[in-house]
Motif scaffolding. Structure first.
Motif, short mmCIF file in Angstrom:
data_model
loop_
_atom_site.label_atom_id
_atom_site.label_comp_id
_atom_site.label_asym_id
_atom_site.label_seq_id
_atom_site.Cartn_x
_atom_site.Cartn_y
_atom_site.Cartn_z
N ILE A 30 0.86 -1.19 0.00
CA ILE A 30 0.00 0.00 0.00
C ILE A 30 0.89 1.23 0.00
CG2 ILE A 30 -1.75 1.31 1.26
CD1 ILE A 30 -2.73 -1.31 2.46
N PRO A 31 0.87 2.04 -1.06
CA PRO A 31 1.72 3.23 -1.11
C PRO A 31 1.34 4.22 0.00
CG PRO A 31 0.80 2.72 -3.27
CD PRO A 31 0.06 1.88 -2.28
N ALA A 32 2.35 4.86 0.58
CA ALA A 32 2.14 5.88 1.60
C ALA A 32 2.58 7.23 1.05
CB ALA A 32 2.93 5.55 2.87
N VAL A 33 1.68 8.20 1.10
CA VAL A 33 1.96 9.55 0.61
C VAL A 33 1.85 10.51 1.78
CG1 VAL A 33 1.25 11.37 -0.98
CG2 VAL A 33 1.06 8.97 -1.68
N SER A 34 2.93 11.25 2.05
CA SER A 34 2.95 12.18 3.19
C SER A 34 2.90 13.62 2.72
CB SER A 34 4.20 11.98 4.04
OG SER A 34 4.10 10.82 4.81
N LEU A 35 2.03 14.40 3.36
CA LEU A 35 1.97 15.85 3.11
C LEU A 35 3.03 16.52 3.97
CD1 LEU A 35 -1.86 16.58 3.05
CD2 LEU A 35 -0.26 17.34 1.31
N VAL A 36 3.95 17.22 3.36
CA VAL A 36 4.94 17.98 4.11
C VAL A 36 4.94 19.41 3.59
CG1 VAL A 36 6.41 15.96 4.52
CG2 VAL A 36 6.83 17.39 2.52
N ASP B 277 -1.08 13.41 7.06
CA ASP B 277 -0.93 14.84 7.31
C ASP B 277 0.05 14.99 8.46
OD1 ASP B 277 -1.27 17.57 7.35
OD2 ASP B 277 -3.13 17.51 8.53
N THR B 278 1.15 15.73 8.24
CA THR B 278 2.21 15.80 9.24
C THR B 278 2.38 17.22 9.78
OG1 THR B 278 3.91 16.19 7.55
CG2 THR B 278 3.47 13.91 8.15
N VAL B 279 3.20 17.34 10.82
CA VAL B 279 3.48 18.64 11.44
C VAL B 279 4.21 19.54 10.43
CG1 VAL B 279 5.66 17.81 12.41
CG2 VAL B 279 4.53 19.77 13.46
N GLY B 280 3.91 20.82 10.48
CA GLY B 280 4.56 21.77 9.57
C GLY B 280 5.99 22.07 10.00
N PHE B 281 6.81 22.46 9.04
CA PHE B 281 8.19 22.82 9.33
C PHE B 281 8.30 24.34 9.45
CE2 PHE B 281 9.41 18.93 6.57
CZ PHE B 281 9.05 18.09 7.61
N THR C 142 6.24 6.56 0.38
CA THR C 142 6.50 6.22 -1.02
C THR C 142 6.73 7.49 -1.82
OG1 THR C 142 4.95 4.37 -0.73
CG2 THR C 142 5.63 4.90 -2.99
N MET C 143 5.97 8.53 -1.47
CA MET C 143 6.09 9.82 -2.15
C MET C 143 5.69 10.94 -1.20
SD MET C 143 4.49 11.04 -5.83
CE MET C 143 2.80 11.26 -5.27
N LEU C 144 6.31 12.10 -1.37
CA LEU C 144 5.98 13.28 -0.58
C LEU C 144 5.20 14.27 -1.44
CD1 LEU C 144 9.42 13.93 1.18
CD2 LEU C 144 7.47 12.65 2.08
N LEU C 145 4.19 14.87 -0.84
CA LEU C 145 3.53 16.02 -1.46
C LEU C 145 4.05 17.25 -0.72
CD1 LEU C 145 -0.20 14.84 -1.79
CD2 LEU C 145 1.65 14.65 -3.45
N HIS C 146 4.96 17.98 -1.36
CA HIS C 146 5.56 19.17 -0.75
C HIS C 146 4.65 20.36 -1.03
CE1 HIS C 146 9.33 21.93 -0.29
NE2 HIS C 146 8.28 22.38 0.34
#
Length: 431
Positions: free
Chosen positions: A198-204, A252-256, A279-283
């Motif tokens: 299952i691909p994991a896509v993280s919002l950063v 959905d992750t903590v903001g930088f 698997t992929m980041l959404l910057h």
């Protein structure tokens, strides 16, 4: 608590100093946003410039008098510095100003403490606060200090300061043990997703870029959103379905933020690991921000620090409703999506984002025409049950031909269940 300090409050005088060294420079507008996000009321902003910080007080004597006058004029009970102060500088300033002094790191920690909702988030914040506190302990009481001798006058062999440090260290060790268990649980969940392919896509992205708004728009979730820094602290995961990929997990992750304190990066390693293992980041980028390019660089710096610099990423330029921009996908020379322009608030371009994610992840899709032998009816039925058959026809020889489209992982899983070898299949048009 562990030490005596001036009482703090919400009425604050702000201090911002400009330095010629780019690595020490901070953004005063962002500082104001941080202060408001913490719930403080900014009464005055004292600005100045120096070639380097003054060792004892960070600011010079003249600027100190200006700050003291502002504190007395506005009856402020808190002075906030848009810089990292040494523990000795903090103590000296509090002694001179007779009010609570907090630096940029302490301010960010306070915001994090307010935003933490989950058990893991609260542990991580407490860990960061305690590690920050250990260097700022001062002598609280004298009745436990070592004495020169005499019956009834000898202390327990350690000062109150040493006692405080020992208690804090014990608490830090306890929190680290609990976080280790949480990390094991999180790692188990990640391994299960990997095994299920299952691909994991993280919002950063930089804080307040609109990650949670976009997350809610795509997943129909109800994550807390606000126009303030660090509105989201705890990671949230949701499953969504994509046509050519199947199920993916969006996080959905903590903001930088620029100069994110290393203690925070260390404490939030379990949370930030979602980005490193993705698997992929959404910057996500605030396209309307004047500091857009600098914010992108700051996020890339943190990604490098947490070991996520090599994870494939898709740039997402948000808030085009504030610009004269139309939603679109920018592609490279090979036609692969590189950037998506959208508005999470209005929803414009969100369909293009899903299309781009689909294209970037759909590299393991089985597409082609499969020719079946009469004895392969079980395979035919199973493919129809998976909704993988786009068309069915028969050759002149009467062979059944299925036009297929399905994720490779589902196809291989099906062949394994039927105990069939992929090499035994006959393709009219190869996938």
């Amino acid at each position: 608590m562990f030490f005596e300090r001036e009482e703090g409050g919400n009425l604050a005088v702000l201090v911002h100093i400009d330095f010629p060294d780019e690595s020490k420079r901070e953004d005063s507008d962002e500082f104001l946003e941080l202060v408001r996000s913490a719930g403080a009321e900014p009464l005055a902003l004292i600005r100045g410039s120096r070639s380097s910080p003054y060792p004892r007080l960070f600011v010079g004597e003249g600027k100190l008098e200006e700050i003291r006058a502002a504190v007395e004029e506005h009856q402020a009970d808190l002075v906030l510095f848009n810089h990292s102060l040494k523990p000795s500088q903090e103590r000296n300033l509090e002694k001179e100003l007779q009010c609570r002094v907090l630096d940029r790191t302490g301010l960010i920690l306070d915001i994090f403490a307010q935003r933490a909702r989950t058990y893991e988030g609260k542990l991580q914040v407490e860990l960061a606060q305690l590690e920050f506190l250990t260097t700022r302990l001062i002598r609280g009481w004298t009745h436990l200090e070592r004495q020169k001798g005499g019956i009834g006058l000898r202390g327990p062999g350690e000062t109150q300061l040493e006692t405080d440090r020992r208690l804090i260290r014990a608490r830090i060790n306890a929190i680290q043990r609990r976080l280790k268990k949480v990390r094991v649980q999180r790692e188990t969940s990640r391994r299960a997703r990997v095994q299920a392919e299952i691909p994991a896509v993280s919002l950063v992205g930089y804080t307040n870029a609109g990650k949670s708004t976009l997350f809610n728009r795509i997943t129909k979730a109800d994550v807390y959103t606000a126009n303030q820094l660090f509105a989201t602290l705890d990671p949230t995961l949701r499953r969504i379905e994509l046509e050519d990929v199947g199920t993916i997990v969006l996080a959905d992750t903590v903001g930088f933020i620029r100069h994110l304190p290393h203690k925070l990066v260390d404490a939030f390693q379990a949370t930030l690991q979602e980005a490193a293992e993705a698997t992929m980041l959404l910057h996500l980028v605030d396209a309307a921000s004047h500091e857009r390019d600098d914010n992108i660089a700051q996020v890339e710096e943190v990604l490098e620090e947490i070991g996520a610099a090599d994870v494939p990423s898709l740039m997402v330029f948000n808030k085009i409703d504030l610009l004269e921009q139309k939603p679109r996908i920018d592609r490279n020379a090979e036609g692969v999506p590189e950037r998506v322009w959208l508005s999470a608030v209005t929803g414009e371009g969100c369909d293009l984002l899903l299309q781009a994610i689909n294209e970037r992840l759909a590299i393991k899709i089985v597409k082609g025409t499969l020719e079946l032998e009469p004895e392969q009816t079980r395979l035919r039925a199973a493919l129809f049950n998976l909704n993988a058959v786009l068309d069915e026809c028969y050759s002149e020889e009467g062979q059944c031909q299925l036009q297929l489209r399905l994720p490779q992982k589902d196809f291989r899983q099906l062949l394994s269940q039927l105990n069939m070898a992929e090499e035994s299949l006959v393709w009219v048009t190869k996938p």
